[in-house]
Design an enzyme around this catalytic site. Structure first.
Site, short mmCIF file in Angstrom:
data_model
loop_
_atom_site.label_atom_id
_atom_site.label_comp_id
_atom_site.label_asym_id
_atom_site.label_seq_id
_atom_site.Cartn_x
_atom_site.Cartn_y
_atom_site.Cartn_z
N HIS A 13 41.21 26.78 53.97
CA HIS A 13 41.63 28.15 54.57
C HIS A 13 41.69 28.05 56.10
O HIS A 13 40.80 27.53 56.58
CB HIS A 13 40.88 29.20 54.33
CG HIS A 13 41.15 30.49 54.44
ND1 HIS A 13 42.29 30.99 54.44
CD2 HIS A 13 40.68 31.69 55.22
CE1 HIS A 13 42.65 32.21 54.96
NE2 HIS A 13 41.56 32.63 55.61
N ASP A 73 41.44 37.20 60.02
CA ASP A 73 41.74 36.55 58.74
C ASP A 73 42.65 37.13 57.92
O ASP A 73 42.51 38.18 57.61
CB ASP A 73 40.27 36.54 58.04
CG ASP A 73 39.99 35.41 57.01
OD1 ASP A 73 40.98 35.19 56.31
OD2 ASP A 73 38.79 34.74 56.84
N CYS A 131 47.93 30.95 55.14
CA CYS A 131 47.07 31.30 55.84
C CYS A 131 47.24 30.69 57.43
O CYS A 131 47.04 31.21 58.31
CB CYS A 131 45.54 30.92 55.65
SG CYS A 131 45.38 29.15 54.77
#
Length: 225
Positions: A106, A123, A166
């Site tokens: 991630h 995030d 991401c």
């Protein structure tokens, strides 16, 4: 008949070497690797040339987070002159194995803004990287701030709709923040860049992969002329 390999070098840009496999990653629904992240951050640094902005490559961010020796870290960070910048952009990866290149599952983004003496974590997957971002904050904050910097999780960050974008969100947010800063956004001390990110990034990420492929092909063409 020529033989093409995934490891064929297709572009050397600043200090980044891209290979054919990197282009394939952008063409499909894939997790972005370190080279693609570093390439686009390097490209942003050529667009936003102010010395007040520093976009830190993933490999440097990773070592800052995981360097086991404070003295070694001090020697490593000193040439980066982080204190000279007003805006620092750090890609965050959840890999903790220093022996594993291209590890992690991630990406997220940690931003330091000197005016507020604060780090802001962006995030795109419900704060999944909070631990990794906090580890980076703990490691780097003594080297960027004379006073005690604060750490903030931005709970309203745009969220990805799948399990692989991401890195695209990281790059989209970084781009919008650089644009905000370069356009004089530094004057909006209360609002900062958050509204711009919320309004721009969800649409930007829908075409950023395609845009990056076009950018790489254009740079390849320019190199071959």
């Amino acid at each position: 008949m020529g033989y093409s390999s995934d490891d064929d070098k297709i572009l050397s840009y600043n200090d980044v070497v891209l290979r054919r496999s990197d282009l394939d990653i952008l063409n499909g629904p894939n997790f972005l690797n370190d080279r693609v992240i570093e390439f686009y951050l390097s490209y942003l640094s050529t667009i936003h040339t102010s010395p007040a902005i520093s976009l830190i490559p993933p490999s440097i961010t990773f070592w800052i987070s995981n360097c086991p020796d404070t003295e070694s870290l001090k020697d490593f960070i000193k040439p980066l002159r982080l204190r000279d910048s007003d805006l620092l952009i750090f890609p965050v990866n959840d890999n903790t194995n220093v022996e594993l290149a291209e590890g992690g599952l991630h990406w997220s983004l940690l931003v330091y803004y000197k005016e507020a003496n604060s780090f802001y974590h962006h995030d795109s997957l419900m704060g999944l990287n909070k631990w990794s971002a906090k580890q980076l904050f703990d490691a780097v904050s003594p080297f960027v701030s004379d006073g005690e910097a604060t750490y903030r999780e931005w709970s309203d960050a745009p969220q990805q709709k799948n399990g692989y974008d991401c890195g695209v969100y990281l790059l989209g947010v970084a781009r919008v923040i650089c644009q905000w800063f370069s356009s004089g956004g530094v004057k909006n001390r209360d609002e900062l860049w958050f509204t711009d990110v919320k309004e721009t990034v969800p649409d930007l990420v829908n075409h950023l992969r395609e845009e990056m492929v076009g950018l790489i092909r254009r740079l390849m063409s320019e190199k071959s002329e």
